[in-house]
Design an enzyme around this catalytic site. Sequence first.
Site, mmCIF file in Angstrom:
data_model
loop_
_atom_site.group_PDB
_atom_site.id
_atom_site.type_symbol
_atom_site.label_atom_id
_atom_site.label_comp_id
_atom_site.label_asym_id
_atom_site.label_seq_id
_atom_site.Cartn_x
_atom_site.Cartn_y
_atom_site.Cartn_z
ATOM 1 N N LYS A 166 -77.268 -88.500 21.817
ATOM 2 C CA LYS A 166 -77.966 -89.299 22.088
ATOM 3 C C LYS A 166 -78.390 -89.845 20.579
ATOM 4 C CE LYS A 166 -78.367 -90.657 26.197
ATOM 5 N NZ LYS A 166 -78.032 -91.886 26.886
ATOM 6 N N HIS A 285 -68.456 -88.980 35.430
ATOM 7 C CA HIS A 285 -69.212 -89.754 35.308
ATOM 8 C C HIS A 285 -68.968 -90.831 36.149
ATOM 9 C CE1 HIS A 285 -71.789 -93.090 33.687
ATOM 10 N NE2 HIS A 285 -72.726 -92.074 32.762
#
EC number: 4.1.1.39
Length: 455
Positions: A166, A285
């Site tokens: 991130k 994912h």
Amino acid sequence: SVGFKAGVKDYKLTYYTPDYKTKDTDILAAFRVTPQPGVPPEEAGAAVAAESSTGTWTTVWTDGLTSLDRYKGRCYHIEPVAGEESQFIAYVAYPLDLFEEGSVTNMFTSIVGNVFGFKALRALRLEDLRIPNAYVKTFQGPPHGIQVERDKLNKYGRPLLGCTIKPKLGLSAKNYGRAVYECLRGGLDFTKDDENVNSQPFMRWRDRFLFCAEALYKAQAETGEIKGHYLNATAGTCEEMIKRAVFARELGVPIVMHDYLTGGFTANTSLSHYCRDNGLLLHIHRAMHAVIDRQKNHGMHFRVLAKALRLSGGDHIHSGTVVGKLEGEREITLGFVDLLRDDFVEKDRSRGIYFTQDWVSLPGVLPVASGGIHVWHMPALTEIFGDDSVLQFGGGTLGHPWGNAPGAVANRVALEACVQARNEGRDLASEGNQIIREASKWSPELAAACEVWKE
């Protein structure tokens, strides 16, 4: 009278067959049906069976050219849902001949393609599917599976640790690679591209792949451990996706990644085949899953999407945390975690498993716990998921007050402490916080993490 009996007829005459004995080769489905007021459950269940197999709304002349008995779906059992008025579980059996071999895409087009917009139903949810051995055997399944992955990585006897880099959007490739290096150097096994990192103007895929490969080779050299970064190969076309996977293979990295629901099952199966042929692990994912599985009375349960992924192919898949920021009931989650990992899973309604599923030695998939978890959750995660899992701490690594590498150290120390305590016979559920506190005495990085995120 000449010709055939035209006109609209009740579905339940043809498609509701309570005496039917299911075959070993049938695909079985459990639907949660909410009929419109005034529609009897048998008619609603039969309508589902008809619309998702051979039926259409009126009798057609060409029905006479097929053997309906051989090809029709059958609603063979209906039961009320406890505690819900006007909801039923309808069990439908589909003959295997209705499906193309090795195509999850075709399986879903048939079973959930048209029927969910059906007027006689207020809502419809596919709760579970029983995939017969004969159909499982037409799929390659996960590129490698749990055992092969452990052997490739040389990591045994503990869950694997990951971290999503991130901020997920806006970093340059060089800075992104730097964050990857710090996390891996600190002690994580994997770092991860976020699901929406593909190839945007601020960071093109090729640059990212290059700097991430550099980061993981450097971390590998310094730690003596094998490291990985999930390079997201998801793209706008299948050709571009494979191009990215090829480049990853040329760099010699161990693993790539795909968003299987937004990318689609056809693309996913192609990538999975490429990965097996070329020795790449495949991380999956589940972006978009909540669009499909969040409503309790409409859509598809995630356990169906998980089974479909095991057929289509993936070595890791995100499957909720039981403890973090996203919802998921413990028993239900453990039910589909077992469906991902185990070779044989018994029917168990308390865990949401409607059918006994035999995977006939199709490789297993590692469940990934990710989303809002931090060091205090480690004992619970170790206990709930066991060794065959990947625990992913994004903010729980990068949010460490001293930086990324100390954040990674804190997680690794916490994990090793939990695994050791478990192996010594201690109870993680009751002594978890105690174990973390003890470990933080000799790890300043863990102590700092314990301060930031309270128990």
